[in-house]
Design an enzyme around this catalytic site. Sequence first.
Site, PDB file in Angstrom:
ATOM      1  N   GLY B  43      90.693 -63.325  29.837  1.00 15.31           N
ATOM      2  CA  GLY B  43      89.530 -63.293  29.410  1.00 15.31           C
ATOM      3  C   GLY B  43      89.226 -62.122  28.503  1.00 15.31           C
ATOM      4  N   HIS B  44      89.518 -60.712  29.442  1.00 14.02           N
ATOM      5  CA  HIS B  44      89.347 -59.423  28.750  1.00 14.02           C
ATOM      6  C   HIS B  44      89.782 -59.206  27.170  1.00 14.02           C
ATOM      7  CE1 HIS B  44      89.901 -58.633  33.212  1.00 14.02           C
ATOM      8  NE2 HIS B  44      89.260 -57.676  32.809  1.00 14.02           N
ATOM      9  N   LYS B 156      81.143 -64.171  32.459  1.00 18.54           N
ATOM     10  CA  LYS B 156      81.547 -64.066  33.836  1.00 18.54           C
ATOM     11  C   LYS B 156      80.970 -63.287  35.001  1.00 18.54           C
ATOM     12  CE  LYS B 156      84.793 -64.428  37.841  1.00 18.54           C
ATOM     13  NZ  LYS B 156      84.426 -63.402  37.697  1.00 18.54           N
ATOM     14  N   ARG B 194      90.539 -60.941  40.536  1.00 21.29           N
ATOM     15  CA  ARG B 194      90.653 -60.837  41.853  1.00 21.29           C
ATOM     16  C   ARG B 194      90.968 -62.417  42.127  1.00 21.29           C
ATOM     17  NH1 ARG B 194      85.309 -58.081  42.085  1.00 21.29           N
ATOM     18  NH2 ARG B 194      85.940 -56.379  43.517  1.00 21.29           N
TER      19      ARG B 194
END
Lengths: 286, 286
Positions: B43-44, B156, B194
Amino acid sequence: MTATPPSLPIARTVESLRATVREWRRQGLGVAFVPTMGALHEGHLTLVAEAKERADRVVASVFVNPTQFAAHEDLGTYPRDEARDATLLTEAGCHLLFAPTVSEIYPEGSSTRIEVDGPSQGLETDFRPHFFGGVALVVAKLLNQVQADVAVFGEKDYQQLLVVRRMAADLDIPTRIVGSPTLRDGHGLALSSRNAYLSEAELAVARQLNGILAEAAAAVSADTPIALAEDTATNALLAAGFRQVDYVAVRRADDLARFKGPVDAPARILAAAWLGKTRLIDNLPV
Amino acid sequence: MTATPPSLPIARTVESLRATVREWRRQGLGVAFVPTMGALHEGHLTLVAEAKERADRVVASVFVNPTQFAAHEDLGTYPRDEARDATLLTEAGCHLLFAPTVSEIYPEGSSTRIEVDGPSQGLETDFRPHFFGGVALVVAKLLNQVQADVAVFGEKDYQQLLVVRRMAADLDIPTRIVGSPTLRDGHGLALSSRNAYLSEAELAVARQLNGILAEAAAAVSADTPIALAEDTATNALLAAGFRQVDYVAVRRADDLARFKGPVDAPARILAAAWLGKTRLIDNLPV
């Protein structure tokens, strides 16, 4: 951006301000910034002179910032004379006046607040609890709008200078904050836009503020206990004719913390006192 | 600034960060910025890819910001692996990693706070009241440190994106804030650092979050009353195995205000729910 007599360009929007600064940057010019609330006097012009020493181009802003006035304060009556301000700035060699509307600075939906602890605690905050929040917000905005190399603030508003310096450091705003010494009239009265509110009789009283603070500073330097020097100065101000003294305080010069024991670091004496409906502030190094 | 394998420069101080960016500016290069807390995942890396689309040079930061964690939260256990992060950023084509210490970002004496009302009200703030203050402060600092043309944030953290956009606009920070769509695994689970906390069994439950929100969004689009769709989704999450649901909420997409009547503007559904000790958030357009 429109030109007005006598030919000082006036930016009304952040966009036109930035376009001008961007062009200066393209030419490799350094930029200094002097934020004001208008009603300019010689004190402001020394800030412009200081700015000119430090950069090729000087932007001054005139914006009477509503977020730093409480409801009962003098926002509505604060002196405004843009034509005169523009003339003075032109004569002082300023290159651009940024004079935005309130809605340009605070468009609908604005909802961010800034709180600076540390130097904002006590003194002015005890009497104007919302003041430094409003100052910190508008100065953060103006600094980011102008993006100058350096911004010059008067030591007349000494606590404000420290709050601005703290805020700019804490938010990593890449503009250097410079303090400029207070300009005084021939009787020692610190120049202030609010002096215009004073009657002749009040002016005579006001001119004693500086001397009384200087005596207290000398007393502290000669080891008079701080609390005693503060009380003596307060009594002298009331005897001179001030209606009310909000505070006289000797504090550390770098962060306005109280001295817990002897004066073991550079110190500053600060005061706020009332003449009729006018509130004056001043400060001196100890 | 020191080079580490595989050759991604890592700036540890604001000074070295700015020196690099200044040199890029001197060369006329555009700069984009991707702030992260590390523990990078795909995602990053899509944020880095988005940044590369928009500028010649990309700075990513890795900083686990203490001011956005409450005392009982996972600051101490938040996953950290700088070497792995640096490898992933290099492979993604990032040009500089800014990885400061806590004392570089918050030196002694730091005392400024930022509060953003508007989009920060409710939702995450009801459960993490200090969160957006901490986020707004560190992002303001990072944006002013990097001085990029554009900064990319993941959708997100949708409420965070709106808070950052509001803060940057309100403080006139001259970096454009861009949102980038959420990346999901093959089962629709939004990628999150997480997720690493989840057991296999919890992962199976977590993967139902996206579908349940999509059903609620579809129901709202088909004129199901918002409150009923929210309740239905909450019940479905609990039935799926989530331990607790902090909120499921349909809000205006642009400012997260509640709809007072029918859905008459772009909407977003947002949720936060717990699996064991792990709190997951997700959101979708309606």
